[in-house]
Design an enzyme around this catalytic site. Structure first.
Site, PDB file in Angstrom:
ATOM      1  N   HIS A  56       0.787  -1.237   0.000  1.00 29.26           N
ATOM      2  CA  HIS A  56       0.000   0.000   0.000  1.00 29.26           C
ATOM      3  C   HIS A  56       0.817   1.285   0.000  1.00 29.26           C
ATOM      4  O   HIS A  56       0.244   2.372  -0.021  1.00 29.26           O
ATOM      5  CB  HIS A  56      -0.991  -0.006   1.172  1.00 29.26           C
ATOM      6  CG  HIS A  56      -0.357   0.009   2.534  1.00 29.26           C
ATOM      7  ND1 HIS A  56      -1.038   0.436   3.650  1.00 29.26           N
ATOM      8  CD2 HIS A  56       0.880  -0.354   2.967  1.00 29.26           C
ATOM      9  CE1 HIS A  56      -0.255   0.342   4.711  1.00 29.26           C
ATOM     10  NE2 HIS A  56       0.910  -0.145   4.314  1.00 29.26           N
ATOM     11  N   HIS A  57       2.149   1.175   0.018  1.00 26.73           N
ATOM     12  CA  HIS A  57       2.975   2.383  -0.112  1.00 26.73           C
ATOM     13  C   HIS A  57       3.373   2.653  -1.563  1.00 26.73           C
ATOM     14  O   HIS A  57       3.960   3.694  -1.857  1.00 26.73           O
ATOM     15  CB  HIS A  57       4.242   2.268   0.737  1.00 26.73           C
ATOM     16  CG  HIS A  57       3.973   2.130   2.201  1.00 26.73           C
ATOM     17  ND1 HIS A  57       3.175   3.017   2.893  1.00 26.73           N
ATOM     18  CD2 HIS A  57       4.384   1.204   3.112  1.00 26.73           C
ATOM     19  CE1 HIS A  57       3.106   2.639   4.167  1.00 26.73           C
ATOM     20  NE2 HIS A  57       3.826   1.544   4.311  1.00 26.73           N
ATOM     21  N   CYS A  58       3.062   1.740  -2.452  1.00 22.20           N
ATOM     22  CA  CYS A  58       3.427   1.902  -3.857  1.00 22.20           C
ATOM     23  C   CYS A  58       2.256   2.497  -4.628  1.00 22.20           C
ATOM     24  O   CYS A  58       1.144   1.984  -4.570  1.00 22.20           O
ATOM     25  CB  CYS A  58       3.813   0.554  -4.467  1.00 22.20           C
ATOM     26  SG  CYS A  58       4.464   0.691  -6.138  1.00 22.20           S
TER      27      CYS A  58
END
Length: 271
Positions: A56-58
């Protein structure tokens, strides 16, 4: 160098590309394909769990925080583009960290509702991405089960009724566990199991919505055991069924898995 930055392991920058591909990026692509497949299976059968994914950080154009592929964005956009009846998607992100990647991708997209509950005092602290969060629940260091679960009971039913999604993406990180030095929350294994039970009860049992779960972050040796116990608990509660009891489902899954494996060696753009 870019991959080294994403996974935060500097020596990766001096490894030959074939090593980076085989040991890092190819496994990441398998997990990304698993997330897309989980979305498809959830629509077909009501639920699915990818033991992995949740990067979810990409975002679509930038990696970070151990996340090299934007699997949540890819899965949601796949469903919008290829699955009839999916017009609205909800992302329920209960990893300890803010899900800034998918937030940047869906900023301003009214088809996507993001509920994000995270430790406000840790990485990434992306204020720009926070603009995409429709329901934001910010926690402090060492939040315990009582406060954490009460927030879920207060916010999750309300947003499900408000938005009425066609599908729910559940990012179920276990970096919320006590002792996790990156998440810095104090949730017990029993708290994780109750969290997952609450989510599946509200989404699947009470409202009959398709849901697919991603296991996302978690950096301790007991994470796998906690995840397994929670999934078994969902089965005991009859919140998920066992698709392998159905022979035709088993055959379909084998065929789809073989197809994904054959395509996993392609370029990143192909994935």
């Amino acid at each position: 160098m870019n991959v080294a930055m994403v996974v935060e392991v500097p020596p990766v920058a001096i490894l030959p590309n074939f090593v980076v591909q085989s040991k890092l990026l190819r496994p990441f692509r398998f997990q990304t394909a698993g997330t897309i497949m989980a979305g498809k299976l959830a629509i077909e059968r009501g639920w699915a769990i990818n033991i992995g994914g949740g990067f979810h950080h990409c975002s679509s154009n930038s990696g970070g925080g151990f996340c090299a592929y934007a699997d949540i964005t890819l899965a949601v956009k796949y469903m919008f583009n290829h699955i009839d009846g999916v017009k609205k998607a909800m992302i329920v992100d209960f990893d300890a960290h803010q899900g800034n990647g998918h937030e940047r991708d869906f900023l301003g997209d009214e088809r996507v509702f993001i509920l994000d509950m995270y430790n406000r005092l840790i990485y990434p602290g992306d204020n720009f991405a926070k603009q995409a969060i429709k329901r934001k629940v910010e926690l402090n260091h060492h939040t315990t089960d009582q406060v954490y679960l009460e927030n879920i009971r207060r916010h999750l039913p309300a947003v499900l009724d408000e938005f009425d999604p066609d599908v729910v993406v559940y990012n179920a990180g276990t970096d919320i566990l006590e002792g996790d030095r990156l998440g810095n929350l104090d949730i017990t294994p029993e708290g994780v199991m109750e969290r997952d039970r609450l989510v599946f009860t509200e989404v699947r049992k009470k409202r009959g919505k398709p849901i697919f779960m991603l296991t996302s972050g978690g950096y301790q040796r007991n994470n796998a055991r906690v995840i397994a116990d929670s999934i078994l608990g969902l089965h005991r509660e009859k919140l998920i069924s066992n698709p392998l009891e159905d022979s035709h489902v088993t055959s379909e899954l084998r065929e789809q898995g073989a197809s994904l494996a054959q395509g996993s060696g392609g370029n990143e753009g192909e994935t």
